[in-house]
Design a protein around this motif. Structure first.
Motif, PDB file in Angstrom:
ATOM      1  N   GLN A  41       0.815  -1.206   0.000  1.00 29.46           N
ATOM      2  CA  GLN A  41       0.000   0.000   0.000  1.00 29.46           C
ATOM      3  C   GLN A  41       0.856   1.266   0.000  1.00 29.46           C
ATOM      4  N   PHE A  79       2.861   1.517  -3.526  1.00 32.31           N
ATOM      5  CA  PHE A  79       2.010   1.835  -4.680  1.00 32.31           C
ATOM      6  C   PHE A  79       1.090   3.026  -4.393  1.00 32.31           C
ATOM      7  N   CYS A  80       1.411   3.765  -3.315  1.00 30.67           N
ATOM      8  CA  CYS A  80       0.705   5.014  -2.985  1.00 30.67           C
ATOM      9  C   CYS A  80      -0.796   4.801  -2.836  1.00 30.67           C
ATOM     10  N   ARG A  81      -1.167   3.682  -2.239  1.00 34.46           N
ATOM     11  CA  ARG A  81      -2.573   3.432  -1.949  1.00 34.46           C
ATOM     12  C   ARG A  81      -2.841   3.755  -0.485  1.00 34.46           C
ATOM     13  N   ARG A 104      -5.277   1.008   5.019  1.00 37.94           N
ATOM     14  CA  ARG A 104      -6.521   0.782   5.741  1.00 37.94           C
ATOM     15  C   ARG A 104      -6.217   0.436   7.179  1.00 37.94           C
TER      16      ARG A 104
END
Length: 341
Positions: free
Chosen positions: A333, A336-338, A341
């Motif tokens: 996360q 990949f610049c997500r 959560r």
């Protein structure tokens, strides 16, 4: 004419001998260049990987556990070591038999290297202790010794021990931190006759810490084997007595506690296996140094064994990324610049 020729030959020999001696008293440049390039790669990978570990624990709610406080401490020690690896490469690439920067910089690089190693090995001891306590004493893991305040005190003690044992001996004259002309490394100088005692002190400290770490993991293994045996004896179907499998399964499902305890133990055991793998890699990285210590004299193998030791600061984040599902997910996360959560 004969006398003149003899004198000139002897003069030539006199001028040649010092240059040959100077080459013999230093590791060949090709070996130093290979190690220097490797350390630069280690620095790049190690800085990225250990920074990922630290950031993941900060931003990932699931990773904010008591054990991971010590994992972050281990990652910070490795990050600090990787920060100074380029300064080691600068010394390795020097062809003047002197450190290219100020001698105080080289002494600081050597001190940071020794402190980070000592901090890493004692962090592994603390992690092993917490794993043993969580699995054998408190499965829920938030009572007794397993509290944030006491873990913070443990971290402070680790750093006090690391700084004391790696800095006080040179201050007292047992070894001198600086530039080794033979290996072109920032470690111990070649002029202090008491440097062997410093190496023995450091080796004994690391050996005792690793031995204590293994004791905790062996105790964990014994506890898990005993627990599994008790679970099988209590809930397994006894074919000799003709027990009905449906009846056995209903008796297990009737009480929700035993399956829940078993599930928690499995999760904790998986985490413990991954952390034990970190210990095994640490021991493998130091195996070459230990073998080299018992080989008399200086050799090129010493330089390469030191390089393998520095590699220990790089591999831990790789283990977390490949084996630890929570770290693996948050690593992806972040990279990949997500949103985490």
């Amino acid at each position: 004419m004969v006398v003149t020729q003899v004198d000139s030959t002897s003069l030539d020999r006199i001028t040649i001998i010092p240059s040959v001696t100077s080459e013999i008293n230093a590791v060949a440049f090709i070996h130093r260049a290979i190690v220097a390039a490797s350390l630069l790669v280690f620095a790049l990978v190690g800085l990225l990987g250990n920074a990922l570990v630290i950031i993941s624990v900060i931003v990932g709610r699931r990773l904010r556990t008591i054990t991971n406080v010590l994992v972050v401490n281990l990652a910070f020690a490795d990050f600090m070591a990787c920060t100074f690896l380029p300064f080691q490469s600068a010394g390795l690439l020097s062809q003047t038999r002197r450190y290219p920067l100020h001698e105080a910089v080289c002494a600081a690089v050597a001190a940071v290297g020794y402190i980070s190693v000592c901090c890493s090995v004692h962090s592994l001891v603390a992690i092993a202790f917490v794993r043993w306590y969580v699995i054998t004493k408190s499965i829920r893991g938030h009572q007794g010794l397993h509290t944030p305040k006491k873990i913070a005190i443990m971290v402070v003690i680790i750093w006090i021990i690391s700084i004391s044992f790696m800095v006080i001996p040179p201050v007292l004259g047992i070894g001198t931190l600086g530039y080794s002309e033979y290996y072109s490394l920032c470690s111990l100088t070649d002029t202090n006759e008491l440097e062997t005692y410093f190496i023995l002190l450091q080796g004994a400290l690391i050996a005792n810490a690793l031995l204590l770490t293994l004791v905790f993991y062996i105790r964990i293994l014994c506890h898990v084997l005993q627990h599994n045996k008790q679970f099988r004896d209590k809930y397994a179907v006894d074919e000799d007595t003709g027990s009905n499998s449906t009846e056995a399964s209903s008796s297990v499902s009737a009480g929700s506690h035993p399956p829940m305890i078993k599930a928690i133990n499995r999760k904790e055991i998986e985490i413990t296996k991954n952390l034990f793998m970190v210990v095994c890699v640490f021991m493998l990285c130091f195996l070459a140094t230990i073998v080299n210590f018992f080989i008399p004299g200086s050799s090129v193998f010493t330089l390469y064994s030191t390089m393998i030791t520095f590699a220990n600061s790089v591999v831990n984040p790789i283990i977390y990324g490949l084996k630890h599902p929570n770290f693996q997910e948050i690593f992806n996360q972040i990279l990949f610049c997500r949103p985490v959560r």
